[in-house]
Design an enzyme around this catalytic site. Structure first.
Site, PDB file in Angstrom:
ATOM      1  N   TYR A   6       0.904  -1.151   0.000  1.00  0.00           N
ATOM      2  CA  TYR A   6       0.000   0.000   0.000  1.00  0.00           C
ATOM      3  C   TYR A   6       0.940   1.197   0.000  1.00  0.00           C
ATOM      4  O   TYR A   6       1.690   1.391   0.960  1.00  0.00           O
ATOM      5  CB  TYR A   6      -0.877   0.016   1.251  1.00  0.00           C
ATOM      6  CG  TYR A   6      -2.080  -0.901   1.193  1.00  0.00           C
ATOM      7  CD1 TYR A   6      -2.926  -0.896   0.089  1.00  0.00           C
ATOM      8  CD2 TYR A   6      -2.376  -1.745   2.247  1.00  0.00           C
ATOM      9  CE1 TYR A   6      -4.033  -1.743   0.042  1.00  0.00           C
ATOM     10  CE2 TYR A   6      -3.488  -2.583   2.204  1.00  0.00           C
ATOM     11  CZ  TYR A   6      -4.307  -2.572   1.092  1.00  0.00           C
ATOM     12  OH  TYR A   6      -5.396  -3.401   1.037  1.00  0.00           O
ATOM     13  N   THR A  56      -0.821  -2.792  -4.764  1.00  0.00           N
ATOM     14  CA  THR A  56      -2.290  -2.778  -4.747  1.00  0.00           C
ATOM     15  C   THR A  56      -2.820  -1.394  -5.110  1.00  0.00           C
ATOM     16  O   THR A  56      -2.406  -0.391  -4.529  1.00  0.00           O
ATOM     17  CB  THR A  56      -2.808  -3.205  -3.356  1.00  0.00           C
ATOM     18  OG1 THR A  56      -2.330  -4.521  -3.101  1.00  0.00           O
ATOM     19  CG2 THR A  56      -4.321  -3.195  -3.296  1.00  0.00           C
ATOM     20  N   LYS A  66      -1.878  -5.096  -8.504  1.00  0.00           N
ATOM     21  CA  LYS A  66      -3.004  -5.880  -7.970  1.00  0.00           C
ATOM     22  C   LYS A  66      -4.273  -5.042  -7.912  1.00  0.00           C
ATOM     23  O   LYS A  66      -4.267  -3.940  -7.355  1.00  0.00           O
ATOM     24  CB  LYS A  66      -2.673  -6.380  -6.560  1.00  0.00           C
ATOM     25  CG  LYS A  66      -3.818  -7.132  -5.873  1.00  0.00           C
ATOM     26  CD  LYS A  66      -3.370  -7.755  -4.560  1.00  0.00           C
ATOM     27  CE  LYS A  66      -4.469  -8.571  -3.902  1.00  0.00           C
ATOM     28  NZ  LYS A  66      -5.461  -7.775  -3.199  1.00  0.00           N
ATOM     29  N   HIS A  92     -10.488  -7.446  -4.823  1.00  0.00           N
ATOM     30  CA  HIS A  92     -10.210  -7.398  -3.386  1.00  0.00           C
ATOM     31  C   HIS A  92     -11.207  -8.290  -2.614  1.00  0.00           C
ATOM     32  O   HIS A  92     -11.595  -7.980  -1.498  1.00  0.00           O
ATOM     33  CB  HIS A  92     -10.303  -5.947  -2.896  1.00  0.00           C
ATOM     34  CG  HIS A  92      -9.219  -5.522  -1.942  1.00  0.00           C
ATOM     35  ND1 HIS A  92      -8.076  -4.869  -2.334  1.00  0.00           N
ATOM     36  CD2 HIS A  92      -9.115  -5.632  -0.590  1.00  0.00           C
ATOM     37  CE1 HIS A  92      -7.321  -4.593  -1.275  1.00  0.00           C
ATOM     38  NE2 HIS A  92      -7.928  -5.059  -0.194  1.00  0.00           N
TER      39      HIS A  92
HETATM   40  C1  FNR Z   1      -7.686  -8.562   2.180  1.00  0.00           C
HETATM   41  N1  FNR Z   1      -7.127  -8.189   0.960  1.00  0.00           N
HETATM   42  C2  FNR Z   1      -6.000  -7.398   0.950  1.00  0.00           C
HETATM   43  N2  FNR Z   1      -5.399  -7.068  -0.225  1.00  0.00           N
HETATM   44  C3  FNR Z   1      -4.256  -6.347  -0.238  1.00  0.00           C
HETATM   45  O1  FNR Z   1      -3.738  -6.075  -1.316  1.00  0.00           O
HETATM   46  N3  FNR Z   1      -3.708  -5.918   0.943  1.00  0.00           N
HETATM   47  C4  FNR Z   1      -4.243  -6.184   2.158  1.00  0.00           C
HETATM   48  O2  FNR Z   1      -3.725  -5.800   3.194  1.00  0.00           O
HETATM   49  C5  FNR Z   1      -5.457  -6.922   2.173  1.00  0.00           C
HETATM   50  N4  FNR Z   1      -6.081  -7.198   3.353  1.00  0.00           N
HETATM   51  C6  FNR Z   1      -7.174  -8.039   3.385  1.00  0.00           C
HETATM   52  C7  FNR Z   1      -7.710  -8.400   4.609  1.00  0.00           C
HETATM   53  C8  FNR Z   1      -8.762  -9.310   4.659  1.00  0.00           C
HETATM   54  C9  FNR Z   1      -9.344  -9.701   5.982  1.00  0.00           C
HETATM   55  C10 FNR Z   1      -9.268  -9.864   3.446  1.00  0.00           C
HETATM   56  C11 FNR Z   1     -10.392 -10.881   3.473  1.00  0.00           C
HETATM   57  C12 FNR Z   1      -8.747  -9.475   2.238  1.00  0.00           C
HETATM   58  C13 FNR Z   1      -7.659  -8.738  -0.317  1.00  0.00           C
HETATM   59  C14 FNR Z   1      -6.976 -10.074  -0.676  1.00  0.00           C
HETATM   60  O3  FNR Z   1      -5.638  -9.901  -1.025  1.00  0.00           O
HETATM   61  C15 FNR Z   1      -7.653 -10.765  -1.876  1.00  0.00           C
HETATM   62  O4  FNR Z   1      -7.715  -9.892  -2.965  1.00  0.00           O
HETATM   63  C16 FNR Z   1      -9.056 -11.293  -1.548  1.00  0.00           C
HETATM   64  O5  FNR Z   1      -9.161 -11.751  -0.227  1.00  0.00           O
HETATM   65  C17 FNR Z   1      -9.403 -12.443  -2.499  1.00  0.00           C
HETATM   66  O6  FNR Z   1     -10.738 -12.831  -2.361  1.00  0.00           O
HETATM   67  P1  FNR Z   1     -11.228 -14.096  -1.503  1.00  0.00           P
HETATM   68  O7  FNR Z   1     -10.383 -15.292  -1.859  1.00  0.00           O
HETATM   69  O8  FNR Z   1     -11.112 -13.711  -0.065  1.00  0.00           O
HETATM   70  O9  FNR Z   1     -12.649 -14.233  -1.963  1.00  0.00           O
END
Ligand code: FNR
Length: 387
Positions: free
Chosen positions: A178, A204, A260, A284
């Site tokens: 980030y 991201t 991403k 996400h």
């Molecule tokens: C995330 N995701 C996420 N993505 C990212 O780039 N940085 C992050 O810090 C986070 N943090 C995060 C926390 C939690 C609790 C979740 C559930 C998701 C998104 C993650 O990388 C991913 O894109 C999704 O979780 C994929 O979808 P599914 O498999 O959870 O349906």
């Protein structure tokens, strides 16, 4: 920005000392136990294999062991959660076309992703604050992921510092960025990531706005003011991201960069022009813009726009081995899995993560056998019925 924003973006804190798995686990336990610490009381610490019938049911099972606020934060998504539901529903619309009588007796799921050898085309998505689910936090995730021969992407917003996560396992890892507002801090982060041994930066780009998850608001979830493990002071993220920031990170990190959060052909073409190594097609997990399409729906167009020039990972809603086959058939090189492994962490620490990933790997082998694909490179668009 709301304090309840789903991937809360500021951190005030002390950097925890880098340590091996045991030390990292200890640091996380201490943090979880601290007043108002991430997860607060009731965060599980048990390490055990779990029986996984299917990945979908883990959400309900995890509800029984996690504090409700933490569970709601992890399960939740933006707005009406339409995109979250659509992610899974859309996979079902891509029906399968088995190739029978191909003489396939054994299958090989191994692959190489940007130079890392993996047992299967699966990466663990970056997810912040893993101390919400287990006292070992990202150290447990790293151990379980490496045990299955897979790659872990580590969030900027990890509970533990990136060096401790790296030390917890020898498996390959990418660092998710980030982008901080302050480019000095950004440069420091990516330089640290390279020095620690991360193999790529996952940049991201899809969290520039968005609403908080209503589920976590209702459950009274409050992000703690406990530090994220990577920072020594409050850090503001860049709200005005542009391709100039991507170029900055490419230059300062010296690592391959993947973008991403890509959902449109326009962004893919810009990514190719920017010379990035790859993209992660993602919404996400429905936590970004609610109303955006399921990733599997847009994948074929994005693959076409990439014209063979990018490594393509797809995440959001991957729950079955056959979802991996569908994504590969439509042109992805690998998939990312998110919440199911977070639930595995909560239910059994590193062993729980391992159980979840082993099940997904098994399902992939099984569907490849049933479909007549001996190796990943056999899987092409003829394995699915898709307009
Ligand atoms: C995330 N995701 C996420 N993505 C990212 O780039 N940085 C992050 O810090 C986070 N943090 C995060 C926390 C939690 C609790 C979740 C559930 C998701 C998104 C993650 O990388 C991913 O894109 C999704 O979780 C994929 O979808 P599914 O498999 O959870 O349906």
């Amino acid at each position: 920005m709301s304090a309840n924003r789903r991937d809360f973006l500021t951190a005030t804190a002390t950097v925890m000392t880098a340590a091996g798995a045991a030390g990292a686990a200890g640091a996380a336990t201490a943090a979880a136990d601290a007043a108002g610490g991430e997860g607060g009381p009731g965060v599980p610490s048990v390490v055990q294999p779990i029986r996984v019938f299917n990945l979908r049911e883990l959400e309900e099972r995890a509800k029984a062991v996690l504090p409700l606020g933490n569970w709601s934060f992890i399960a939740g998504a933006s707005g009406d959660e339409w995109t979250k539901a659509e992610n899974e529903a859309a996979f079902h619309r891509v029906t399968l076309a088995p190739h029978f009588l191909g003489g396939v007796r054994e299958v090989d799921t191994s692959t190489t992703l940007l130079g890392s050898k993996l047992a299967a085309p699966i990466i663990v998505c970056p997810m912040g604050n893993q101390g919400l689910a287990h006292t070992t936090a990202e150290a447990g995730m790293a151990i379980g992921t490496a045990a299955e021969g897979l790659l872990m992407a580590c969030s900027t917003q990890s509970t533990l510092p990136m060096e401790a996560i790296m030390a917890a396992s020898t498996g390959p890892k990418w660092f998710q960025l980030y982008m901080p507002e302050d480019r000095g801090i950004a440069a420091e982060l990516v330089t640290r990531a390279k020095a620690a041994g991360f193999k790529a930066i996952l940049f991201t780009v899809d969290t520039q706005g968005g609403s908080p998850s209503e589920r976590s608001l209702k459950a009274g979830f409050k992000p703690s003011n406990k530090p994220h493990g990577n920072f020594t002071k409050a850090v503001t993220t860049n709200r005005g991201l542009s391709w100039d920031d991507v170029a900055f990170v490419q230059k300062t990190s010296g690592l391959p960069v993947l973008v991403k959060g890509v959902l449109t052909e326009r962004t893919v073409k810009q990514a190719v022009a920017a010379g990035v190594a790859g993209i992660q097609v993602s919404n996400h997990g429905g936590r970004g813009v609610d109303g955006s399409p399921a990733t599997i729906t847009v994948l074929p167009r994005l693959v076409q726009a990439a014209d063979g020039k990018l490594t393509i990972v797809l995440d959001s809603g991957v729950r079955r081995g056959k979802d991996i086959l569908r994504a590969l058939a439509l042109g992805a090189h690998a998939v990312g899995v998110g919440r199911p492994v977070y639930w595995g962490l909560g239910l059994g620490g590193s062993e729980g993560v391992k159980s979840v990933l082993a099940k997904l790997r098994f399902e992939l082998q099984d569907v490849m056998m049933a479909m007549g694909a001996a190796k990943l490179s056999d899987i092409d668009s003829s394995f699915v019925n898709h307009a």
